[in-house]
Scaffold this motif. Structure first.
Motif, PDB file in Angstrom:
ATOM      1  N   ILE A  37       0.858  -1.196   0.000  1.00 46.85           N
ATOM      2  CA  ILE A  37       0.000   0.000   0.000  1.00 46.85           C
ATOM      3  C   ILE A  37       0.887   1.237   0.000  1.00 46.85           C
ATOM      4  O   ILE A  37       1.687   1.440   0.920  1.00 46.85           O
ATOM      5  CB  ILE A  37      -0.932   0.025   1.234  1.00 46.85           C
ATOM      6  CG1 ILE A  37      -1.714  -1.293   1.333  1.00 46.85           C
ATOM      7  CG2 ILE A  37      -1.873   1.217   1.166  1.00 46.85           C
ATOM      8  CD1 ILE A  37      -2.622  -1.392   2.555  1.00 46.85           C
ATOM      9  N   GLY A  40       1.565   7.450  -2.508  1.00 46.67           N
ATOM     10  CA  GLY A  40       1.674   8.229  -3.740  1.00 46.67           C
ATOM     11  C   GLY A  40       1.189   7.445  -4.956  1.00 46.67           C
ATOM     12  O   GLY A  40       0.608   6.366  -4.836  1.00 46.67           O
ATOM     13  N   ASN A  91       6.777  10.890  -2.350  1.00 45.83           N
ATOM     14  CA  ASN A  91       5.353  10.575  -2.267  1.00 45.83           C
ATOM     15  C   ASN A  91       4.953   9.898  -3.575  1.00 45.83           C
ATOM     16  O   ASN A  91       4.163  10.406  -4.350  1.00 45.83           O
ATOM     17  CB  ASN A  91       4.552  11.871  -2.047  1.00 45.83           C
ATOM     18  CG  ASN A  91       3.065  11.621  -1.944  1.00 45.83           C
ATOM     19  OD1 ASN A  91       2.639  10.715  -1.237  1.00 45.83           O
ATOM     20  ND2 ASN A  91       2.271  12.403  -2.666  1.00 45.83           N
ATOM     21  N   SER A  97      13.670   6.436  -4.258  1.00 47.08           N
ATOM     22  CA  SER A  97      14.396   5.940  -5.438  1.00 47.08           C
ATOM     23  C   SER A  97      13.749   6.394  -6.748  1.00 47.08           C
ATOM     24  O   SER A  97      14.367   6.300  -7.805  1.00 47.08           O
ATOM     25  CB  SER A  97      14.510   4.424  -5.402  1.00 47.08           C
ATOM     26  OG  SER A  97      13.276   3.800  -5.699  1.00 47.08           O
ATOM     27  N   TYR A 202      22.740   5.377  -9.878  1.00 41.53           N
ATOM     28  CA  TYR A 202      21.707   4.346 -10.014  1.00 41.53           C
ATOM     29  C   TYR A 202      21.053   4.524 -11.375  1.00 41.53           C
ATOM     30  O   TYR A 202      19.908   4.980 -11.487  1.00 41.53           O
ATOM     31  CB  TYR A 202      20.662   4.477  -8.912  1.00 41.53           C
ATOM     32  CG  TYR A 202      21.175   4.115  -7.534  1.00 41.53           C
ATOM     33  CD1 TYR A 202      21.199   2.792  -7.108  1.00 41.53           C
ATOM     34  CD2 TYR A 202      21.648   5.090  -6.671  1.00 41.53           C
ATOM     35  CE1 TYR A 202      21.670   2.452  -5.845  1.00 41.53           C
ATOM     36  CE2 TYR A 202      22.126   4.765  -5.410  1.00 41.53           C
ATOM     37  CZ  TYR A 202      22.137   3.439  -5.005  1.00 41.53           C
ATOM     38  OH  TYR A 202      22.604   3.109  -3.768  1.00 41.53           O
ATOM     39  N   ALA A 234      -3.036   5.509  -1.769  1.00 41.18           N
ATOM     40  CA  ALA A 234      -3.747   5.051  -0.571  1.00 41.18           C
ATOM     41  C   ALA A 234      -2.849   5.253   0.640  1.00 41.18           C
ATOM     42  O   ALA A 234      -1.752   4.704   0.684  1.00 41.18           O
ATOM     43  CB  ALA A 234      -4.106   3.576  -0.717  1.00 41.18           C
ATOM     44  N   ARG A 235      -3.318   6.053   1.574  1.00 41.97           N
ATOM     45  CA  ARG A 235      -2.483   6.381   2.741  1.00 41.97           C
ATOM     46  C   ARG A 235      -2.890   5.505   3.927  1.00 41.97           C
ATOM     47  O   ARG A 235      -4.076   5.511   4.329  1.00 41.97           O
ATOM     48  CB  ARG A 235      -2.675   7.850   3.095  1.00 41.97           C
ATOM     49  CG  ARG A 235      -1.818   8.291   4.267  1.00 41.97           C
ATOM     50  CD  ARG A 235      -2.032   9.748   4.594  1.00 41.97           C
ATOM     51  NE  ARG A 235      -1.725  10.614   3.452  1.00 41.97           N
ATOM     52  CZ  ARG A 235      -1.830  11.930   3.472  1.00 41.97           C
ATOM     53  NH1 ARG A 235      -2.236  12.546   4.568  1.00 41.97           N
ATOM     54  NH2 ARG A 235      -1.549  12.643   2.406  1.00 41.97           N
ATOM     55  N   SER A 278       7.036   3.118   5.695  1.00 41.71           N
ATOM     56  CA  SER A 278       6.593   4.410   5.173  1.00 41.71           C
ATOM     57  C   SER A 278       7.646   5.495   5.346  1.00 41.71           C
ATOM     58  O   SER A 278       7.352   6.688   5.263  1.00 41.71           O
ATOM     59  CB  SER A 278       5.264   4.809   5.828  1.00 41.71           C
ATOM     60  OG  SER A 278       4.245   3.953   5.362  1.00 41.71           O
ATOM     61  N   GLY A 279       8.858   5.073   5.600  1.00 41.85           N
ATOM     62  CA  GLY A 279       9.959   6.025   5.670  1.00 41.85           C
ATOM     63  C   GLY A 279      10.095   6.639   7.051  1.00 41.85           C
ATOM     64  O   GLY A 279       9.212   6.531   7.914  1.00 41.85           O
ATOM     65  N   ILE A 286       2.353   6.548  11.558  1.00 40.53           N
ATOM     66  CA  ILE A 286       1.393   5.429  11.530  1.00 40.53           C
ATOM     67  C   ILE A 286       1.389   4.733  12.896  1.00 40.53           C
ATOM     68  O   ILE A 286       0.323   4.423  13.444  1.00 40.53           O
ATOM     69  CB  ILE A 286       1.747   4.417  10.419  1.00 40.53           C
ATOM     70  CG1 ILE A 286       1.704   5.085   9.050  1.00 40.53           C
ATOM     71  CG2 ILE A 286       0.788   3.221  10.454  1.00 40.53           C
ATOM     72  CD1 ILE A 286       2.106   4.186   7.887  1.00 40.53           C
ATOM     73  N   ARG A 289      -0.557   6.871  15.361  1.00 46.69           N
ATOM     74  CA  ARG A 289      -2.018   6.838  15.121  1.00 46.69           C
ATOM     75  C   ARG A 289      -2.612   5.491  15.530  1.00 46.69           C
ATOM     76  O   ARG A 289      -3.804   5.376  15.764  1.00 46.69           O
ATOM     77  CB  ARG A 289      -2.318   7.104  13.640  1.00 46.69           C
ATOM     78  CG  ARG A 289      -2.155   8.561  13.226  1.00 46.69           C
ATOM     79  CD  ARG A 289      -2.828   8.849  11.890  1.00 46.69           C
ATOM     80  NE  ARG A 289      -2.220   8.149  10.792  1.00 46.69           N
ATOM     81  CZ  ARG A 289      -1.287   8.660   9.980  1.00 46.69           C
ATOM     82  NH1 ARG A 289      -0.850   9.888  10.169  1.00 46.69           N
ATOM     83  NH2 ARG A 289      -0.798   7.954   8.982  1.00 46.69           N
ATOM     84  N   TRP A 566      18.058  15.077   2.277  1.00 47.70           N
ATOM     85  CA  TRP A 566      16.971  14.143   1.959  1.00 47.70           C
ATOM     86  C   TRP A 566      17.313  12.731   2.445  1.00 47.70           C
ATOM     87  O   TRP A 566      16.855  11.752   1.891  1.00 47.70           O
ATOM     88  CB  TRP A 566      16.665  14.138   0.442  1.00 47.70           C
ATOM     89  CG  TRP A 566      16.551  15.500  -0.141  1.00 47.70           C
ATOM     90  CD1 TRP A 566      15.421  16.264  -0.176  1.00 47.70           C
ATOM     91  CD2 TRP A 566      17.576  16.298  -0.765  1.00 47.70           C
ATOM     92  NE1 TRP A 566      15.692  17.477  -0.769  1.00 47.70           N
ATOM     93  CE2 TRP A 566      16.998  17.521  -1.147  1.00 47.70           C
ATOM     94  CE3 TRP A 566      18.914  16.089  -1.032  1.00 47.70           C
ATOM     95  CZ2 TRP A 566      17.714  18.530  -1.775  1.00 47.70           C
ATOM     96  CZ3 TRP A 566      19.637  17.089  -1.655  1.00 47.70           C
ATOM     97  CH2 TRP A 566      19.050  18.288  -2.023  1.00 47.70           C
ATOM     98  N   TYR A 612      20.105   5.620  -0.211  1.00 42.54           N
ATOM     99  CA  TYR A 612      19.317   4.638  -0.988  1.00 42.54           C
ATOM    100  C   TYR A 612      19.907   3.240  -0.802  1.00 42.54           C
ATOM    101  O   TYR A 612      19.178   2.264  -0.564  1.00 42.54           O
ATOM    102  CB  TYR A 612      19.308   5.067  -2.463  1.00 42.54           C
ATOM    103  CG  TYR A 612      18.577   4.195  -3.463  1.00 42.54           C
ATOM    104  CD1 TYR A 612      17.647   3.235  -3.086  1.00 42.54           C
ATOM    105  CD2 TYR A 612      18.816   4.366  -4.830  1.00 42.54           C
ATOM    106  CE1 TYR A 612      16.986   2.457  -4.043  1.00 42.54           C
ATOM    107  CE2 TYR A 612      18.152   3.602  -5.791  1.00 42.54           C
ATOM    108  CZ  TYR A 612      17.253   2.641  -5.392  1.00 42.54           C
ATOM    109  OH  TYR A 612      16.602   1.883  -6.337  1.00 42.54           O
TER     110      TYR A 612
END
Ligand SMILES: Cc1cc2nc3c(=O)[nH]c(=O)nc-3n(C[C@H](O)[C@H](O)[C@H](O)COP(=O)(O)OP(=O)(O)OC[C@H]3O[C@@H](n4cnc5c(N)ncnc54)[C@H](O)[C@@H]3O)c2cc1C
Length: 657
Positions: A37, A40, A91, A97, A202, A234-235, A278-279, A286, A289, A566, A612
């Motif tokens: 899931i 983005g 996203n 990547s 890459y 889908a978040r 999800s990073g 997540i 929540r 980043w 990465y």
């Protein structure tokens, strides 16, 4: 075909780590149902993803570009002279990547050893590093010699020097050598901490395409099997628990455009386990929540606390970039005209990429050379007590840890609307192991509400000295390059105009060549113009001397302009629970069952690399751990990668081009 509402494994977040886990597990057993899931969009066949040279476009913050999410510091920072920093995050499927700068580097061996977690030493991880990658061995012009013992050759991720290397890279390497940074064939050998090299990328040189994790690990499997279910846009809002056992997840549409502002959750159940990928900035949100985090926060937000883990969202780390920009000769090959929007140049470069991607200028990120550096004893003496204390504690006994990375971009990494005409290089220097720390926490159980974010940039004073030192170092390198024609003064510290260290702009001869018909080149404009000396190939350079006042100007410039690299990591650390840890060495979330975190949030300490490679490695490790628990064996080689050259005798679903 509709998606099942129950699967075996749910992976939340399709960045490099999540793609590796989902793709490896699904390929290991075609009867295992895996759902990925992703918040983005799907990246498949998106030309704004796969053409390497356009990567900067994905950083546009214009309300249209949805490939990145921009996290803005909630509070103004006194360490940044009142500024709020912004950290863009991926996203899109493929995560970083799909939008990153494609620079290939690897962490030092001691970085992994410092995790102090069984199974995570560099020696333990080396086979997995090799499993992920393959080097494209070049015939002809761009052969990259590498150390066969530590690099992989048959993994799904392609690494090469790209289609072209500009002459500026060799110029940079020669100038680096002149300031004491020797050239090396391969500084990604896990040990070298002070040398320069041609920076690999890459990029699949045969196809001229970016080598992103979704194409390598997910699309490849979906092309040949039907047990990997992909949900994009889908978040994931939360993990569903029965007691403390994760049994599924709830997700919402990525954008809340319907339902009168109410959010509509879809529930999917997981028979075996839930994986959060999800990073670094997504995963802790997540967890919180879902009721996993500090009990105090849960109580404040009216959430049921499943596991009291105050470490969730804490110890956010990054690398800190400063960019200084220089003028180069009009003959230099840079990406400036392309980036500036010159229609003819854009047409030519896009066409070249279509016709011969294997040698096209766009089959490159224009970041062709770089270095890792450590200070000398004499330099250390000038770096102040705060950094010296950090040095003694952190670097002194770890000779494989570089303090700074630097690389040269053949072009201005800047908004070209703000730049005068001409050609540029950017010195891109970044601090590898900052002492500063930040944090991220949810501000509401509502998945659409922005979190409270403190990047923590520069909140430890020790971080100023190494950045100041590397600004000076890269400046000395730039001045010694044959292509050097001055400094873009707007992108340098504001030294006192009378200081011998004050930045000097383009020299008049180069300016006249650049704008031969202009009436104003070289006019007397008082303090606005401080032209540099014209190019003299025989000049022997002396180092610029800086006063205390000059150093203060550099530090102010750092506060005003230091940015993320980043490379977010560390918000769900793998360390003992009593030390603020969130996951154990098998990546299980403390106090829960069937729930793992697999992404760079699990790093308990920093990694001296562009991250990465580390995200892929954490994904490979996570996939191996889960496979072991499910009684599966990871299949090597992985499924044939679309857009990759087709190995003889192996059917692939897409032709090369
Ligand atoms: C602009 C940029 C440039 C970079 N340049 C380089 C480089 O040149 N070289 C290099 O080695 N590294 C580079 N990196 C870093 C590298 O890409 C990252 O370290 C790596 O992608 C991290 O992988 P990850 O799997 O931990 O997380 P991420 O890549 O962040 O992936 C997380 C994924 O989860 C998704 N997600 C988040 N929240 C949710 C949710 N609630 N529900 C569902 N999905 C969610 C996101 O959309 C994203 O796809 C760069 C990164 C960026 C952003």
């Amino acid at each position: 075909m509709g998606h099942p509402d129950e699967v075996d494994v749910i992976v939340c977040g399709g960045g490099p780590a999540g793609c590796v886990v989902a793709g490896r597990l699904a390929y290991a057993d075609p009867s295992l149902k895996v759902m990925l899931i992703e918040g983005g969009a799907n990246n498949r066949d998106d030309p704004w993803v796969y053409r390497p040279g356009i990567f900067v476009k994905n950083m546009q913050r214009d309300g249209i570009n949805d490939k990145a999410k921009f996290y803005v510091d909630t509070m103004q920072s006194s360490h940044l002279r009142g500024r709020q920093s912004i950290v863009p995050c991926a996203n899109i499927l493929g995560g970083g990547s799909s939008i990153n700068f494609q620079m290939y580097t690897r962490a030092s061996a001691s970085d992994w050893d410092d995790f102090k977690s069984p199974g995570w030493t560099a020696k333990d991880l080396l086979p997995l590093m090799k499993r992920a990658r393959f080097f494209l061995m070049m015939r002809g012009r761009f052969f990259k010699p590498t150390n066969n013992d530590s690099h992989g050759y048959d993994g799904p991720i392609a690494i090469s020097n790209g289609g072209t290397i500009t002459a500026l890279a060799q110029d940079f390497l020669r100038a680096s050598d002149a300031v004491g940074i020797p050239f090396s064939d391969d500084i990604q050998d896990l040990d070298t901490s002070h040398a320069s090299e041609i920076w690999a990328k890459y990029i699949n040189r045969h196809t001229g395409r970016r080598s992103d994790a979704a194409t390598a690990y997910v699309h490849s499997v979906m092309d040949v099997q039907s047990n990997l279910y992909l949900r994009t846009n889908a978040r994931v809002s939360r993990v569903i628990f029965e007691g403390n056992k994760a049994v599924g997840v709830a997700y919402v549409p990525a954008k809340n455009r319907a339902n009168g502002g109410q959010f509509k959750e879809t529930i999917v159940r997981a028979r075996k386990c839930v994986v959060l990928s999800s990073g670094t900035l997504g995963t802790p949100q997540i967890l919180e929540r879902s009721g996993v985090g500090s009990k105090g926060l849960m109580e404040k937000l009216g959430l049921n606390c499943v596991s009291d883990l105050p470490g969730v969202g804490e110890q956010y780390q990054d690398h800190y970039t400063t960019l200084s920009i220089y003028r180069v000769s009009n003959e230099s090959t840079t990406l400036d005209d392309f980036l500036r929007g010159d229609k003819e140049v854009q047409k030519e470069l896009f066409q070249e990429w279509e016709v011969s991607p294997e040698k096209a200028r766009l089959s490159s990120n224009a970041i062709d050379a770089g270095f890792k550096i450590r200070p000398t004893e004499a330099e250390l003496k000038e770096m102040g007590p705060e950094f010296n204390a950090l040095w003694d504690k952190y670097f002194k006994d770890k000779p494989d840890k570089p303090v700074m990375f630097g690389s040269i971009v053949s072009g201005a990494y800047a908004d070209h609307a703000l730049l005068p005409p001409g050609k540029y290089i950017t010195m891109f220097q970044y601090l590898e192991y900052p002492a500063s720390r930040g944090k991220i926490h949810i501000s509401s159980p509502d998945p659409y509400k922005e979190p409270t974010f403190d990047s923590g940039f520069m909140n430890d004073k020790a971080d100023f000295a190494p950045i100041r030192w590397s600004y000076k170092k890269t400046r000395e390198i730039a001045r010694r390059m044959d292509a050097f024609r001055g400094e873009l003064t707007s992108h340098h510290p504001h030294f006192h105009p009378a200081s011998p260290a004050a930045a000097r702009d383009i020299d008049i001869r180069t300016a006249k060549e650049l704008l031969p018909n202009a009436f104003t080149v070289g006019i007397h404009m008082g303090t606005w113009h401080r032209p540099g000396e014209p190019y003299n190939p025989d000049l022997v350079h002396d180092e610029i001397k800086y006063t205390e006042e000059d150093d203060k100007a550099i530090d102010d410039w750092i506060s005003d302009h230091v940015e993320t690299t980043w490379h977010s990591l560390g918000t769900c650390a793998m360390k003992p629970r009593e030390q603020g840890g969130v996951v154990d060495e098998r990546l299980n979330v403390f106090g829960t069952e069937n729930l793992k975190c697999v992404d760079l949030s699990i790093c308990p300490d920093n990694l001296g690399t562009n991250t990465y490679s580390s995200a892929l490695l954490v994904g490979e490790k996570g996939a191996s751990l889960i496979a072991e628990e499910l009684g599966l064996k990871i299949k090597v080689p992985h499924a044939p990668v679309p857009h990759a050259p087709i190995p003889k005798g192996v059917p692939a679903t897409q032709q090369v081009r």
